[in-house]
Design a protein around this motif. Structure first.
Motif: not given
Ligand SMILES: NC(=O)c1ccc[n+]([C@@H]2O[C@H](COP(=O)([O-])OP(=O)(O)OC[C@H]3O[C@@H](n4cnc5c(N)ncnc54)[C@H](OP(=O)(O)O)[C@@H]3O)[C@@H](O)[C@H]2O)c1
Ligand SMILES: [Zn+2]
Length: 353
Positions: A178-194
């Protein structure tokens, strides 16, 4: 998903990737949502019921003024859904189908549930919001994930990776091309890994930092012990470099606690990072309160925090707020993100109706 990114294998029987602990975690996320959405492909393949399983969680939802299970939502373009599917025949929650505008009447007649016209995913989400859905959980499948992510309509992803390799190109992917949004706010921020045994939960938030942190504060507000006489609020203090310095929620330790007060009590007043930190609070910090002499606006000024981001101006249910004005008059920057107000109001539904 499997370690090679698949939601299922290509056989006709369902591949179970979760264990009992993860299914219980999913049940908790369902219980904290107003609606659960799936694509028609998932209904055809898995025939899910999409109900909250735990009787305790259903009862807690009812006490908080919600239905016992969230609204069940299905997206279809073809209308190819079997009326005997569990979603249309099991009691416990309403089901709403979005179909293409031309086929609404025919799909309604066949399925016997409410069918609304879907004119694009943005319009579907707006329609759900107008029905009171503040938090929407999407449970697949891959086509729906891909469509929502490429339209930039996703706030967070919780993905559990299971220790399997499906190894079949025909198996459905967690997300397709897919054509996923790029730019501020992307990529994502990992807030938790459990880690959960051999499985691992990865929780990402998407969007600019103010949006992400305020959404996190709104999530904390859901953890407040219930009250008939005070709001449920969440607060997060974040340093300029993105480090979380403290978190809090209403009544965390005692019945008069406010979220900002709890978060600020966990800080070292001499921490030099406070001057450039931001406090995110789901509700405007109080500028007057009945329960204790020191308001949250005062606590924030005393901590020397110069920036406040909030979703919801305090309604005059209990006291006249004015917290934002007091802070601004003292030189603090106050930012309001009203797009998150429905999420901030959600745990307070019983106080504001
Ligand atoms: N492991 C898990 O947690 C998990 C969770 C869910 C699903 N799954 C698996 O995922 C597979 C199903 O996934 P899938 O990708 O085939 O189907 P899907 O994403 O569940 O559904 C796709 C269907 O949704 C409808 N749709 C309507 N508007 C759409 C839009 N804008 N974008 C995309 N779809 C839209 C279409 O239905 P019509 O064809 O009716 O027009 C489309 O074919 C199954 O194998 C299931 O077992 C696994
Ligand atoms: Zn307060």
């Amino acid at each position: 998903m499997s370690l090679d990114g698949r939601l299922d294998d290509a056989s006709s029987s369902r591949l179970v990737l979760s264990d009992a602990a993860d299914l219980d975690r999913v049940d908790g996320v369902r219980a904290a949502s107003d609606a659960i959405l799936v694509g028609a492909g998932t209904v055809r393949a898995d025939d899910p019921r999409l109900l909250v399983r735990s009787a305790e969680r259903r009862a807690a939802r009812e006490r908080a003024g919600h239905t016992s299970s969230p609204l069940r939502v299905v997206l279809t373009t073809s209308g190819d859904l079997d009326p005997s599917s569990a979603l249309f025949t099991t009691a416990g929650a309403d089901t709403l189908v979005y179909a293409s505008p031309g086929s609404v009447a025919a799909v309604r007649d066949r399925l016997g549930v409410e069918v609304a016209a879907a004119d694009g995913l943005g319009a579907v989400l707006e329609d759900l919001a107008s029905r009171g859905v503040a938090r929407l959980m999407v449970e697949g499948g891959g086509a729906v994930h891909t469509a929502l992510l490429s339209a930039g309509l996703v706030d967070e992803i919780q993905v559990v990776v299971a220790p399997f390799l499906v190894g079949d190109e025909a198996a459905p992917r967690f997300v397709g091309p897919g054509a996923f949004p790029q730019g501020p706010g992307s990529p994502m921020t990992l807030v938790r890994a459990r880690p959960m045994g051999d499985l691992v939960l990865l929780h990402y938030r998407i969007g600019d930092p103010d949006h992400r942190w305020l959404a996190a504060a709104c999530d904390l507000a859901e953890r407040c012990p219930p009250s008939e006489t005070a709001f449920s609020v969440g607060a997060v203090v974040v340093a300029a470099d993105g480090e979380v310095l403290a978190t809090g929620f209403s009544r965390a330790g005692s019945p008069a606690d406010h979220a900002e007060e709890v978060a600020l009590a966990g800080l070292d007043p001499s921490d030099p990072r406070l001057a450039t930190a931001t406090i995110y609070s789901s509700l405007e910090p109080c500028g007057a309160r009945a329960s204790r002499p020191v308001t949250c606006a005062r606590h924030i000024l005393d901590a020397g925090i110069g920036r406040v981001v909030t979703a919801w101006r305090e309604p005059s249910t209990f006291v006249e707020g004015r917290g934002a004005e007091i802070l601004e008059e003292a030189g603090v920057t106050v930012v309001e993100l009203p797009s998150l107000a429905p999420l901030a109001r959600r745990p307070n539904t019983h106080l504001t109706q």
